[in-house]
Write an enzyme that holds these catalytic residues in place. Structure first.
Site, mmCIF file in Angstrom:
data_model
loop_
_atom_site.group_PDB
_atom_site.id
_atom_site.type_symbol
_atom_site.label_atom_id
_atom_site.label_comp_id
_atom_site.label_asym_id
_atom_site.label_seq_id
_atom_site.Cartn_x
_atom_site.Cartn_y
_atom_site.Cartn_z
ATOM 1 N N SER A 38 -6.474 -42.123 -7.627
ATOM 2 C CA SER A 38 -7.455 -41.060 -7.371
ATOM 3 C C SER A 38 -7.689 -40.110 -8.533
ATOM 4 C CB SER A 38 -7.052 -40.249 -6.136
ATOM 5 O OG SER A 38 -7.508 -40.881 -4.965
ATOM 6 N N SER A 92 -9.600 -34.815 -2.590
ATOM 7 C CA SER A 92 -9.591 -36.238 -2.930
ATOM 8 C C SER A 92 -10.543 -37.005 -2.019
ATOM 9 C CB SER A 92 -8.176 -36.809 -2.843
ATOM 10 O OG SER A 92 -8.062 -37.976 -3.631
ATOM 11 N N LYS A 115 -11.162 -39.699 -10.038
ATOM 12 C CA LYS A 115 -12.137 -38.677 -9.648
ATOM 13 C C LYS A 115 -12.339 -37.621 -10.728
ATOM 14 C CE LYS A 115 -11.323 -39.163 -4.661
ATOM 15 N NZ LYS A 115 -10.222 -40.133 -4.629
#
Length: 473
Positions: A126, A311, A129
């Protein structure tokens, strides 16, 4: 004895009056603000320090939120030898596995002050991102908004609901949540009904156009269970409530978000006095069709902040597709795979970024620790104010988002840095990553990236320790 006490009291009173008179005369002659002697400084004020003596920081959540992305600080760089030794020792922890990339960068100069395997492409999970958010801010601009529209169809009684790629569009069953600046399908229906009634129309046929996004609705490298388990919805340009069947609940996700949103829109239109046919089909808005109504998302900077703090996989995928479209690529996974590195290249990050999606769910993504740390350094730099939301959106250790869940920065070797580290987390099977920024003990703003993708079991406490070492340096 009593006479003596009275004499002392009278003498004291006289002396106090003399001091008061003298102080008042001095204040009048020297423009002294007497209230400054008694009032407390407001939170917005800062106290001057003696020349050459750095101010002592007050450790609260406020300064982290307000000032960390705004200034780089002017303190000295941390001692390289000490920092290198401490990080090297921590990187030797077996919990990190056999492949780890680690980089620390000084925001002010861009100098790499620590590196271990900095250029190897590692599965970022993640923390992908971070680069998605940076690309969105640089390409689309922080103040851009995503519009969901209703256009005139091929006849006076035909309308087209056009998806604008805003997965945060709130459906009629959803309640306003923490993210309050959402576009609403109910508002769009109300505005559409008003426009139609002004034309004398109360019965329509409705089609929906979700053609802004193209290609497969699941990315290469996604596991088959991601959609059923509620990790993400199939990616469509027309979606309400991030494709959730029950707003606010992780699962189930709807199989066809566009058809689901269009059916909900038809139902709300009926409540506003516009009869819409029960059969709602996909279609294409006529070229140059008149706009009847629209609603707009929060600005891109707010969407990026939300994506990073929570997230949010669905929002990350939408942002990456918008980058692809703005950069002249198809609004697809293949398009974003070309567009995101292209934008980062313009920012000066010329290598080390390979992505197959925007959220980091794909195990095919590869980002080097050097590219990650430098992307965050750009967000903290005064030369790139448009990227600031990357820094301000990152979770705060012990307080917000994926660092505020009660599991992170709780060890004896990291809990002292609660509130002093801002970072994005990343977790997949055998992948643990942490990338962010911190102010050193002498006030220097630095960024870091610690990426490991051959983790035997669980490496989050070690990553917290590494970030804490940076913050203490």
């Amino acid at each position: 004895m009593a006479r003596h006490e009275r004499w002392v009291m009278l003498t004291t009173l006289v002396m106090l009056q003399v001091v008061t008179i003298v102080t008042g005369v001095y204040a009048m002659n020297n423009d002294l603000d007497l209230s400054a002697l008694t009032r407390r400084p407001s939170p917005a004020e800062t106290s001057a320090s003696p020349e050459g003596v750095p101010p002592v920081p007050v450790v609260t959540a406020g300064p982290v939120l307000a000032q960390l992305p705004a200034r780089s600080g002017d303190g000295p760089l941390p001692t390289k030898g000490t920092l290198t030794q401490q990080l090297t020792d921590a990187l030797g922890d077996e919990a990190l596995g056999k492949r780890v990339g680690a980089v620390v960068v000084d925001v002010t100069t861009g100098e790499q002050i620590f590196a271990a395997d900095p250029d190897t492409g590692i599965t970022p999970a993640s923390t992908t991102k971070v680069v998605t958010g940076a690309a969105a801010l640089a390409s689309l601009g922080p103040d851009t908004r995503l519009a969901t529209r209703v256009l005139q169809g091929g006849s006076a009684n035909a309308i087209v609901l056009v998806g604008g790629g805003d997965p945060m569009l709130r459906g009629p069953q959803a309640r306003p949540g923490d993210f309050t600046d959402q576009a609403s399908l109910t508002t769009l229906a109300s505005r559409t009904a008003a426009a139609l009634k002004a034309r004398g129309v109360t019965k329509v046929t409705l089609t929906y156009d979700a053609s802004l996004f193209t290609g497969p609705v699941q990315a290469p490298g996604w596991k088959p269970n991601y959609v059923p388990d509620g990790e993400v919805a199939p990616v469509h340009a027309l979606t309400i409530d991030e494709g959730r069947q029950i707003p606010g609940q992780r699962q189930p996700r709807v199989a066809d978000p566009a058809a689901h949103a269009a059916a909900a829109f038809a139902g709300v239109l009926r409540k506003h006095g516009i009869s819409a046919a029960r059969s709602v089909r996909p279609g294409k808005a006529p070229a140059g069709a008149a706009e009847l109504a629209r609603v707009e998302s929060a600005p891109i900077y707010a969407l990026v902040e939300h994506t990073l703090t929570f997230s949010d996989n669905d929002l990350a995928e939408a942002l990456a597709r918008h980058v692809a479209i703005k950069e002249g690529q198809p609004g697809s996974f293949a398009g974003l795979a070309k567009a995101v590195p292209q934008v980062l290249h313009r920012l000066g990050i010329t290598k080390g970024v390979q992505v197959s999606d925007g959220s980091g769910l794909s195990i095919r993504n590869r980002i080097s620790a050097s590219a990650m740390a430098r992307a965050i350094a750009l967000a903290g730099s005064p030369q790139h104010p448009e990227l600031r939301a990357v820094a301000s959106g990152m979770p705060i250790a012990g307080f917000t988002g994926t660092l505020g869940n009660g599991r992170r920065f709780t060890g004896a070797d990291s809990k002292g840095q609660v509130g002093l580290v801002r970072a994005k987390t990343g977790t997949l099977n055998h992948v643990n990553t942490l990338a962010g920024l911190a102010t050193t003990k002498d006030g220097r703003l630095v960024t870091f990236a610690f990426l490991a993708d051959r983790v035997p079991v669980y490496a989050e406490p070690v990553l917290d320790r590494l970030a804490a070492i940076v913050a203490r340096s």
